[in-house]
Design a protein around this motif. Structure first.
Motif, PDB file in Angstrom:
ATOM      1  N   UNK A 113      86.606  38.449  27.475  1.00 49.23           N
ATOM      2  CA  UNK A 113      86.833  39.561  27.833  1.00 49.23           C
ATOM      3  C   UNK A 113      85.899  40.778  27.225  1.00 49.23           C
ATOM      4  N   UNK A 114      84.940  41.209  27.851  1.00 51.42           N
ATOM      5  CA  UNK A 114      83.769  41.724  27.481  1.00 51.42           C
ATOM      6  C   UNK A 114      84.186  43.398  27.299  1.00 51.42           C
ATOM      7  N   UNK A 115      83.987  43.813  26.145  1.00 53.59           N
ATOM      8  CA  UNK A 115      84.345  45.317  25.846  1.00 53.59           C
ATOM      9  C   UNK A 115      83.369  45.891  25.121  1.00 53.59           C
ATOM     10  N   UNK A 116      82.475  46.810  25.899  1.00 55.05           N
ATOM     11  CA  UNK A 116      81.305  47.553  25.218  1.00 55.05           C
ATOM     12  C   UNK A 116      81.877  48.560  23.915  1.00 55.05           C
ATOM     13  N   UNK A 117      82.945  48.926  24.281  1.00 56.32           N
ATOM     14  CA  UNK A 117      83.517  49.869  23.263  1.00 56.32           C
ATOM     15  C   UNK A 117      83.321  48.939  21.874  1.00 56.32           C
ATOM     16  N   UNK A 118      83.503  47.987  21.544  1.00 52.48           N
ATOM     17  CA  UNK A 118      83.484  47.309  20.410  1.00 52.48           C
ATOM     18  C   UNK A 118      82.019  47.390  19.958  1.00 52.48           C
ATOM     19  N   UNK A 119      81.085  47.316  20.777  1.00 47.55           N
ATOM     20  CA  UNK A 119      79.802  47.496  20.125  1.00 47.55           C
ATOM     21  C   UNK A 119      79.407  48.920  19.648  1.00 47.55           C
ATOM     22  N   UNK A 120      79.983  49.871  20.628  1.00 48.85           N
ATOM     23  CA  UNK A 120      79.921  51.273  20.318  1.00 48.85           C
ATOM     24  C   UNK A 120      80.343  51.626  18.900  1.00 48.85           C
ATOM     25  N   UNK A 121      81.561  50.964  18.792  1.00 51.14           N
ATOM     26  CA  UNK A 121      82.385  51.470  17.400  1.00 51.14           C
ATOM     27  C   UNK A 121      82.049  50.358  16.524  1.00 51.14           C
ATOM     28  N   UNK A 122      81.356  49.326  16.409  1.00 51.66           N
ATOM     29  CA  UNK A 122      81.252  48.447  15.536  1.00 51.66           C
ATOM     30  C   UNK A 122      81.332  48.889  14.142  1.00 51.66           C
ATOM     31  N   UNK A 123      82.089  48.249  13.176  1.00 46.78           N
ATOM     32  CA  UNK A 123      82.312  48.688  11.762  1.00 46.78           C
ATOM     33  C   UNK A 123      83.307  49.754  11.499  1.00 46.78           C
ATOM     34  N   UNK A 124      83.565  50.636  12.737  1.00 49.98           N
ATOM     35  CA  UNK A 124      84.681  51.700  12.500  1.00 49.98           C
ATOM     36  C   UNK A 124      86.138  51.205  12.384  1.00 49.98           C
ATOM     37  N   UNK A 125      86.923  51.883  11.905  1.00 45.42           N
ATOM     38  CA  UNK A 125      88.346  51.619  11.896  1.00 45.42           C
ATOM     39  C   UNK A 125      88.767  51.457  13.212  1.00 45.42           C
ATOM     40  N   UNK A 126      89.599  50.587  13.420  1.00 41.00           N
ATOM     41  CA  UNK A 126      90.626  50.382  14.801  1.00 41.00           C
ATOM     42  C   UNK A 126      91.629  51.648  14.847  1.00 41.00           C
TER      43      UNK A 126
END
Length: 485
Positions: free
Chosen positions: A80-93
Motif C-alpha cells: 500500500x504505497x503512500x507518498x504522504x508518509x515520506x513527505x511527513x516522515x517524523x511528523x505527528x499523525x
C-alpha cells in the motif's frame, strides 16, 4: 423389571428415532468406507460426499490454498504505497485521522505518534501498474495475476482473536474453521487424503503461537477437522504401523475394530462413531498416499529453481508451498499454510526483510506453477494476515529503525486464480494507509466471497447447534462482486 433392565429400555427408547435411520445411515457409511454388500469393509473407497446435494451456484474454484501470514504484515511496507508518509516522515499523525479509534495497550499511552515512512522503494509492475515494494520482487513479477484487496478490515485488535476470527468467523474459540465448513458442505474429491490439510512454518522473528483449534471442527463431526502434516520422517502422527505389525495384520485389526464400532453405532446412533470408523479407514489409505504426496524425488531441478533451494528442506515455507501444489494436484479441497513471524513491533526494517525473503519467492512460484500446470483457473490462492500495522512508529523513531503496532482498520490481502479478477487493485485507503475511503471488505465479506467462489451460498451452509443455526459468516457477510471474474 429390575433397575438395570429398565435403564436399558429407557436408553433404547431415547435412541429409537436415531436407530430407525440406521438403515439409510449404514448405506452412507458403506459408501464412505468404500464397501459393498458383498466385499465388506476396505473395498474400493469413494470420495466422501458433503452435506450439500448440489452447488448453490456454479463454482469457479475446486480447491483453496490459503497462505496465512501470521502476525500481521505491514501493508504500507509491502503493497500500500503512500507518498504522504515520506513527505511527513517524523511528523505527528494528525489527530483527525486517528479520531477516537481504539489502540492496543502497547501504544495507547504513547505521548506522540510519529509517522514512519517505509525504508523500502516502491515501483509499479505489469500492465496493471500495481505498486509493490522492492521487498517482494518475485511477487512483483506476477502482479498481473493478482487481485489486491487493499481495504480488508477486522474487529479484532490482538493476534489470537484476530486469527480465530479469520479462520472461524468468530473471535471466540470453538467454532468450525473454514476448511471444516468446506469439508462438511462439499466433502472430498480424493478418498485417499484428508479434505483439509494444515502446514506450518516459521520465520526467525519471535513468532506468535498458533493453536490447533484454528483448524478444529468445532461443533461439526470430528471427521471434518484439519490434519496437520509435519516435517520429518513421521509427517502425520501415529499413521505408521507399530514395529512388528505388517499391512495384513493392520487390515485385520481394522476390520474387527470396524465390526465392533458398527455394532456400537447400531446401539447408540452416535454420529461420532461413524466419524471414528471413517478416520480409521482414511488413516489406512493414507499410509500409501501421504508418502507419495511428500516424495519430491520426481520433481525436476527446474521446480527447485523456481521455488528456491529451501524447498528441498521439509518444514520450510518454500517446501510447504511446493507440497501445497502437489496436494492441489491430488484434489485436496483446502490446504492451509501458516507462516509465523510477521509481528514486528520493533526493528521492523530488518525483521520484515527476513520474512519477505522467506516467503516472496515461494508464494510467487506457487502461482506460476499452478498456472503452467493448468490448475490456477480452479484453484483459489489467498495471501494475507490477521490485520495490518500502524503508520506511526511504536516507540522511538530513529533514522534507520522503527516498529509498528497492530492496525485492524485497513490492510492488504491478495488473491489469485479460482474465479478472481487478475491484475486489479480493489478498494482504496486514505493517504496515510490508516482509514478506508472506498470499497471496504470485512472479514465476513471475505469469507462469503471465498465460499461463493467454491459454489456455496454462505447464508445456506448452516449447522444447527444448541438450538440455533450457525454458519461461517454468523449473521453477516456480503459477496465482494468487484473481485469476481
Amino acid at each position: 423389571m429390575d433397575i438395570l433392565g429398565e435403564h436399558f429400555n429407557q436408553l433404547n427408547r431415547r435412541h429409537f428415532l436415531s436407530r430407525l435411520s440406521l438403515g439409510v445411515g449404514s448405506l452412507a457409511l458403506g459408501n464412505l468406507l468404500g464397501c459393498d454388500s458383498k466385499s465388506g469393509l476396505g473395498g474400493n473407497a469413494q470420495p466422501e460426499a458433503g452435506i450439500l446435494d448440489n452447488f448453490h451456484i456454479a463454482p469457479k474454484a475446486k480447491r483453496v490454498i490459503y497462505l496465512f501470514q501470521s502476525g500481521g504484515p505491514s501493508q504500507m511496507d509491502l503493497f500500500d504505497y503512500k507518498p504522504m508518509l515520506r513527505k511527513m516522515h517524523g511528523e505527528e499523525l494528525p489527530a483527525s485521522v486517528r479520531g477516537e479509534q481504539r489502540l492496543t495497550g502497547m501504544t495507547a499511552n504513547q505521548s506522540s505518534f510519529p509517522l514512519a515512512a517505509p525504508m523500502f522503494d516502491f515501483s509499479q509492475y505489469g500492465q496493471s501498474g500495481a505498486w509493490v515494494s522492492n521487498l517482494m520482487p518475485y511477487t512483483a513479477e506476477i502482479a498481473d495475476e493478482l487481485c489486491y484487496i487493499k481495504t480488508m478490515h477486522t474487529e479484532a485488535i490482538n493476534h489470537d482473536p484476530a486469527i480465530t476470527f479469520f479462520q472461524t468467523g468468530s473471535q471466540q474459540p470453538g467454532r468450525p474453521s473454514i476448511g471444516s465448513w468446506l469439508s462438511y458442505g462439499l466433502g472430498s474429491d480424493n478418498q485417499n487424503l484428508p479434505t483439509f490439510i494444515v502446514l506450518l512454518s516459521r520465520g526467525a522473528q519471535r513468532p506468535q503461537p498458533i493453536y490447533s483449534r484454528l483448524w478444529g471442527n468445532g461443533f461439526l463431526a470430528s471427521l471434518h477437522q484439519g490434519v496437520q502434516f509435519r516435517a520429518g520422517s513421521d509427517p502425520v502422527l501415529y499413521l505408521n504401523n507399530p514395529e512388528g505389525m505388517d499391512a495384513k495384520t493392520r487390515r485385520d485389526v481394522l476390520d474387527h475394530l470396524n465390526e465392533l464400532n458398527t455394532k456400537r453405532l447400531q446401539d447408540f446412533g452416535d454420529p461420532e462413531i461413524e466419524s471414528r470408523i471413517a478416520q480409521y479407514e482414511m488413516a489406512y489409505r493414507m499410509q500409501t498416499s501421504v508418502p507419495d504426496a511428500l516424495d519430491l524425488s520426481d520433481e525436476p531441478d527446474s521446480t527447485f529453481e523456481m521455488y528456491g533451494e529451501e524447498a528441498r528442506k521439509p518444514g520450510t515455507y518454500a517446501a510447504n508451498c511446493l507440497l501445497a501444489r502437489r496436494l492441489a494436484e491430488r484434489d485436496v479441497k483446502f490446504v492451509q499454510l501458516y507462516h509465523l513471524g510477521w509481528d514486528q513491533h520493533t526493528d521492523l526494517p530488518r525483521e520484515i526483510t527476513s520474512q519477505a525473503r522467506d516467503t516472496d519467492r515461494a508464494s510467487a512460484a506457487l502461482v506460476k506453477d499452478l498456472k503452467q500446470r493448468g490448475l490456477l483457473d480452479d484453484t483459489l490462492v489467498v495471501w494475507g494476515g490477521e490485520f495490518g500495522r500502524t503508520n506511526y512508529s511504536q516507540g522511538q523513531l530513529t533514522a534507520n529503525n522503527y516498529g509498528r503496532d497492530h492496525h485492524p482498520r485497513c490492510f492488504t490481502v491478495w488473491m489469485a486464480g479460482g474465479g478472481t479478477k487478475p491484475g486489479i487493485t480493489y478498494g482504496e485507503t486514505d493517504e496515510f494507509s490508516y482509514n478506508i475511503v472506498k470499497d471496504p471488505v470485512h472479514v465476513h465479506d471475505f469469507q462469503a466471497t471465498l465460499l461463493h467462489l467454491l459454489g456455496v451460498d454462505h447464508e445456506r451452509l448452516t449447522f444447527k447447534h444448541q438450538g440455533r443455526r450457525y454458519r461461517l459468516t454468523d449473521v453477516h457477510g456480503h459477496i465482494v462482486k468487484g473481485v469476481l471474474a
